[in-house]
Design a protein around this motif. Structure first.
Motif, short mmCIF file in Angstrom:
data_model
loop_
_atom_site.label_atom_id
_atom_site.label_comp_id
_atom_site.label_asym_id
_atom_site.label_seq_id
_atom_site.Cartn_x
_atom_site.Cartn_y
_atom_site.Cartn_z
N LEU A 136 -13.85 6.47 6.58
CA LEU A 136 -13.15 5.24 6.97
C LEU A 136 -11.68 5.25 6.52
N GLY A 137 -11.45 5.68 5.27
CA GLY A 137 -10.10 5.62 4.71
C GLY A 137 -9.20 6.73 5.25
N GLY A 138 -9.75 7.94 5.35
CA GLY A 138 -8.94 9.07 5.77
C GLY A 138 -8.76 9.15 7.28
N TYR A 139 -9.88 9.03 8.02
CA TYR A 139 -9.79 9.16 9.47
C TYR A 139 -9.51 7.84 10.16
N GLY A 140 -9.92 6.73 9.51
CA GLY A 140 -9.70 5.42 10.13
C GLY A 140 -8.47 4.71 9.57
N GLY A 141 -7.93 5.19 8.45
CA GLY A 141 -6.75 4.57 7.86
C GLY A 141 -7.02 3.20 7.25
N GLN A 142 -8.31 2.83 7.06
CA GLN A 142 -8.64 1.52 6.46
C GLN A 142 -9.01 1.75 5.00
N PHE A 143 -8.15 1.28 4.09
CA PHE A 143 -8.36 1.52 2.67
C PHE A 143 -9.27 0.46 2.07
N SER A 144 -10.51 0.86 1.80
CA SER A 144 -11.44 -0.07 1.19
C SER A 144 -11.36 0.06 -0.33
N PHE A 145 -11.34 -1.11 -1.01
CA PHE A 145 -11.40 -1.11 -2.47
C PHE A 145 -12.75 -1.60 -2.94
N ALA A 183 -29.97 3.84 3.40
CA ALA A 183 -28.83 4.18 4.26
C ALA A 183 -28.67 3.12 5.35
N ALA A 184 -29.83 2.69 5.92
CA ALA A 184 -29.77 1.71 7.01
C ALA A 184 -29.23 0.37 6.52
N LEU A 185 -29.71 -0.08 5.35
CA LEU A 185 -29.25 -1.38 4.84
C LEU A 185 -27.77 -1.33 4.45
N ALA A 186 -27.34 -0.20 3.87
CA ALA A 186 -25.92 -0.06 3.54
C ALA A 186 -25.09 -0.08 4.82
N ALA A 187 -25.59 0.59 5.86
CA ALA A 187 -24.88 0.58 7.14
C ALA A 187 -24.77 -0.84 7.69
N LEU A 188 -25.86 -1.60 7.50
CA LEU A 188 -25.87 -2.99 7.95
C LEU A 188 -24.81 -3.81 7.19
N ALA A 189 -24.75 -3.58 5.87
CA ALA A 189 -23.72 -4.25 5.07
C ALA A 189 -22.33 -3.86 5.59
N GLY A 190 -22.18 -2.57 5.90
CA GLY A 190 -20.90 -2.11 6.45
C GLY A 190 -20.58 -2.82 7.75
N ALA A 191 -21.59 -2.98 8.60
CA ALA A 191 -21.38 -3.64 9.89
C ALA A 191 -20.95 -5.09 9.66
N GLY A 192 -21.60 -5.75 8.69
CA GLY A 192 -21.25 -7.14 8.39
C GLY A 192 -19.82 -7.29 7.93
N VAL A 193 -19.45 -6.50 6.91
CA VAL A 193 -18.09 -6.57 6.37
C VAL A 193 -17.08 -6.18 7.44
N GLY A 194 -17.40 -5.11 8.17
CA GLY A 194 -16.48 -4.62 9.20
C GLY A 194 -16.30 -5.63 10.32
N ALA A 195 -17.42 -6.19 10.80
CA ALA A 195 -17.34 -7.12 11.92
C ALA A 195 -16.44 -8.30 11.55
N ALA A 230 -8.05 -4.11 1.90
CA ALA A 230 -8.42 -3.61 0.57
C ALA A 230 -8.91 -4.76 -0.31
N LEU A 231 -8.19 -5.90 -0.25
CA LEU A 231 -8.54 -7.03 -1.12
C LEU A 231 -9.85 -7.69 -0.68
N VAL A 232 -10.06 -7.81 0.63
CA VAL A 232 -11.28 -8.50 1.07
C VAL A 232 -12.51 -7.66 0.72
N THR A 233 -12.40 -6.33 0.80
CA THR A 233 -13.55 -5.50 0.43
C THR A 233 -13.82 -5.61 -1.07
N LEU A 234 -12.72 -5.64 -1.85
CA LEU A 234 -12.85 -5.82 -3.29
C LEU A 234 -13.60 -7.11 -3.60
N ALA A 235 -13.25 -8.18 -2.87
CA ALA A 235 -13.87 -9.48 -3.11
C ALA A 235 -15.35 -9.47 -2.71
N PHE A 236 -15.67 -8.83 -1.58
CA PHE A 236 -17.07 -8.74 -1.16
C PHE A 236 -17.91 -8.04 -2.24
#
Lengths: 290, 324
Positions: free
Chosen positions: B50-59, B91-103, B116-122
C-alpha cells in the motif's frame, strides 16, 4: 444524573488541561503549517523540556515558573539547530524522509533520557503544588489555573509574532508559497528553522506550566502526541485559533469522557472525534476550506 | 528473459537459498534470528504493497496486525477452529478491516498526512477497545494453550516456523511481482504518481486504492497470526500499539519504497542492527536504541532511495562530490 457541581468541576478541570494541550498543539500546528511536515519528535521534545525544568529545579533549585525564559530559549535553540542541521539536510525534499527522520530523532531523544535518568517517574515538589483555588462550587489546583492563564498568554504572544512582525509575515509567506517567498528574497531555510524553533519553544513553555502538577519520565511525550495531532486536525492544520479552541474542547471531552466511561474507555471519545472530523471535515472545525 | 521472469527467478533463488540455509543451520540463535527477520520482512512487505506501490502512508498498520492476531487466537479459543483454518480466517478478517478503513478514508479523499493520521487513530481506537472489552481478555490479553503438533500450527523446532514464515514471505514476493507487471499494479502506480492524471485516463482511484489496502491488510493479518502462533500470546499493546506500525513502515522505507526486494532488505538489515546493538550495549538500557535511531537518521540522510537504491545514491553523491 450527575451532580451539576461535579459536572462543573469536571468541565473546569478539562479546560485547564485543555489549555496545556493547546500550547503543545500550537507548536505542532505552526511546524505543520509552515513546513508541511508531521513532526513525530514533538512528544519527545516535550519530554526533553520537562526534564530540563525538572533538572533546573532539582539541581539548581530554580522555580519552574522562573525557569520559563531559560527553558523557552533553550528549546528554541534546540529546534532551530535540529531543523537546520538534521531535518532539513535529511529531507531531500521527500515527505517520507522527514517522517522517518523525526521518528528516528524521537527514538534517540527518548533513549538518551532513558540512559541519563533511568525509567523512573519524577515529580517536583513546590510550595504551591497542592494549593487549590475555589471557583464557585469547585476547587481547582493552583498550578493548573496558572497553566491555563499561561497557555492563553503564550497563544496570544504567538499570534502577535505571526500576525504583526516581519518574521511572522515571512513565516506566512513561506507557508503559502515557498517558491514565491524565495523569489522575494526571503531566506526560506532560515524561516523553516525559526518556525521549528518557535514550535519547540511552545513546548518549553508548556513544560514549565505542566510540571508543578504533572510528572516526567522518558515515555511521557507519547501520551501527548496523538492528542496534539487530534487538536491540530480538529482546529484545522496550521490554524492558531483552531488549535486553541480545539485544545480546550479536547480537554473537556477527555474530562467528561473519563467521568462517564472511566479512565481507559474515556479516551475513546477523543479518537472518535478525530476520525469523524478527518473523514467529514478534514479542513478542521474552524479551518478555512483547503 | 522478460522482467517478470527475472523477478520470478530471483524469488525462486531466494526461497532455495533460505530453505537450504535453514536445513543446514543448527544454532538456535541463528534460527531465531532468521525466523524473526522473515517475520519482520513480511510486515514490511505488507506495508510496501500500500505504502510503496500505492503511495498511501499508513501509520496504523498495527490495526490489521492486531485484528489478525486476535482473530487467530479467538477463532481457536472461542470458536474451536483448527489453527490452519484460523490463519485463513485471520487474513480474511484483517482484509475486511482493511476494506472498512480504506472504504471510509478513500471515499472521503484522505491523502498524505491526513491518511497517516486517520489510520493511526483507527489503530488507537482498536487498542482502547481491546483493553476495555471483555471477549479480548482486556489488558491481560489472550494466551494460546501449548499443543505442539504441525496440525495445530505449533512446531517443536524453529525450523517449522521458518518454513511457514518463508512461505508467507514468498507469497508476498509473488504478489509484489504480480503488482509490478499487471494491469492492476500499473493502475495503482499511476494513482500513486498522479491521481488526477490517472483518473483522466479512466482509472478509478478509489477502487484501486481499496484493492491495495485489502491486499496489504491481509498480509499484515497473517503477520499477526504468525506472531500469535510463535509466542502463543497477544495483548492490546503488542497487537494494536504503534510500535508494530512503525516497524512495518520503517523496514519498507529504509529498504526502498515500491521495490520488490527493498522491504526484505530493510527489515533484515534493521533486525540485524537491533540484535547487534542489543548484544553490544545490552548492559546500558537505552544505548542500543540510541544507536538504532541514529543509524535510521543517517540512512535517511545518506541513502534517500533506501538500501535497494543505495548504489544510485552513492554514485550520485560521488559525482556530486567531484563536481562540487
Amino acid at each position: 444524573m450527575l451532580d451539576p457541581a461535579i459536572l462543573f468541576a469536571s468541565v473546569l478541570n478539562g479546560l485547564t488541561t485543555g489549555a496545556v494541550y493547546a500550547l503543545v498543539a500550537l507548536g505542532l500546528t505552526l511546524i505543520y503549517g509552515v513546513l508541511h511536515i508531521i513532526n513525530f519528535a514533538h512528544g519527545a521534545s516535550l519530554m526533553v523540556a520537562l526534564y530540563a525544568v525538572w533538572l533546573l529545579h532539582a539541581r539548581a533549585g530554580i522555580d519552574p515558573y522562573l525557569a520559563l525564559p531559560l527553558v523557552v530559549a533553550a528549546m528554541f535553540a534546540l529546534g532551530y539547530a535540529l531543523q537546520r542541521l538534521i531535518v532539513n539536510r535529511a529531507s531531500h525534499g521527500k515527505d517520507e524522509n522527514i517522517l522517518l527522520v523525526t521518528l528516528g530523532l524521537a527514538i534517540v531523544l527518548e533513549n538518551v533520557a532513558l540512559l541519563a535518568f533511568k525509567s523512573d517517574t519524577r515529580t517536583i515538589d513546590t510550595p504551591y503544588t497542592l494549593a487549590t483555588v475555589a471557583i464557585g462550587p469547585a476547587f481547582i489546583a493552583l498550578p493548573k489555573l496558572i497553566a491555563f492563564g499561561g497557555a492563553l498568554a503564550a497563544a496570544a504572544l504567538l499570534w502577535v509574532i505571526v500576525a504583526r512582525t516581519d518574521l511572522g509575515r515571512a513565516i506566512r509567506a513561506v507557508a503559502k508559497e515557498k517558491q514565491g517567498a524565495r523569489l522575494c528574497g526571503i531566506d526560506v531555510d532560515h524561516v523553516y528553522a525559526m518556525s521549528f524553533g518557535i514550535g519547540l519553544a511552545c513546548l518549553g513553555a508548556a513544560a514549565c506550566f505542566l510540571l508543578p502538577a504533572y510528572y516526567v519520565n522518558p515515555q511521557v511525550g507519547a501520551g501527548f502526541v496523538l492528542v496534539a495531532f487530534t487538536i491540530v486536525v480538529l482546529g484545522g492544520m496550521g490554524s492558531f485559533a483552531g488549535a486553541l479552541l480545539g485544545g480546550l474542547l479536547i480537554g473537556v471531552v477527555e474530562s467528561l469522557g473519563g467521568l462517564w466511561l472511566g479512565e481507559s474507555l474515556g479516551q475513546i471519545g477523543i479518537f472518535m472525534i478525530f476520525i469523524v472530523v478527518l473523514l467529514f471535515r478534514p479542513q478542521g472545525l474552524f479551518g478555512a476550506r483547503a | 528473459m522478460s522482467r517478470l521472469a527475472q523477478d520470478l527467478a530471483g524469488i525462486a533463488a531466494f526461497a532455495l537459498v533460505v530453505g537450504a540455509a535453514t536445513l543446514m543451520l543448527d544454532s538456535g540463535v541463528w534460527l531465531t534470528f532468521l525466523m524473526m527477520a522473515l517475520y519482520a520482512a513480511l510486515l514490511s512487505q505488507a506495508w510496501n504493497l500500500l505504502g510503496g506501490y500505492g503511495g498511501q502512508f499508513s501509520f496504523g498498520h498495527a490495526l490489521f496486525f492486531g485484528v489478525g492476531a486476535y482473530a487467530q487466537a479467538l477463532l481457536q479459543l472461542s470458536s474451536g477452529w483448527n489453527a490452519w483454518l484460523a490463519l485463513a480466517g485471520a487474513a480474511a478478517l484483517a482484509a475486511l478491516a482493511g476494506a472498512g478503513v480504506g472504504a471510509l478514508s478513500f471515499r472521503y479523499g484522505l491523502k498524505g498526512s491526513y491518511f497517516a493520521l486517520v489510520t493511526l487513530a483507527f489503530a488507537e481506537v482498536a487498542r482502547i477497545l481491546a483493553v476495555s472489552l471483555g471477549f479480548t481478555g482486556g489488558g491481560v490479553g489472550l494466551m494460546l494453550p501449548l499443543r505442539e503438533s504441525a496440525a495445530n500450527l505449533q512446531f517443536g523446532s524453529r525450523k517449522g516456523y521458518i518454513a511457514l514464515a518463508l512461505a508467507l514471505v514468498v507469497v508476498a514476493l509473488l504478489v509484489t511481482a504480480w503488482l509490478r507487471h499487471s494491469r492492476f499494479g500499473a493502475q495503482l502506480q499511476a494513482v500513486r504518481d498522479n491521481e488526477d492524471a490517472a483518473r483522466a485516463i479512466g482509472v478509478d482511484p478509489w477502487a484501486v486504492k481499496l484493492g491495495a489496502i485489502v491486499l496489504s491488510a491481509a498480509f499484515m493479518g497473517t503477520g499477526g497470526a504468525f506472531y500469535v502462533q510463535v509466542f502463543q500470546y497477544i495483548d492490546p499493546a503488542i497487537g494494536f500499539g504503534p510500535s508494530t506500525s512503525v516497524e512495518a513502515l520503517v523496514g519498507a522505507i529504509v529498504g526502498g519504497l515500491g521495490t520488490l526486494w527493498g522491504p526484505l532488505l530493510g527489515a533484515a538489515a534493521l533486525h540485524l542492527l537491533a540484535e547487534l546493538t542489543r548484544n553490544l550495549f545490552g548492559a546500558l538500557p537505552g544505548l542500543n536504541m540510541i544507536v538504532y535511531g541514529s543509524v535510521l537518521v543517517l540512512i535517511v540522510m545518506f541513502l534517500p532511495r533506501g538500501l535497494a537504491g543505495s548504489g544510485r545514491s552513492l554514485r550520485d553523491a560521488w559525482r556530486g562530490g567531484r563536481r562540487g
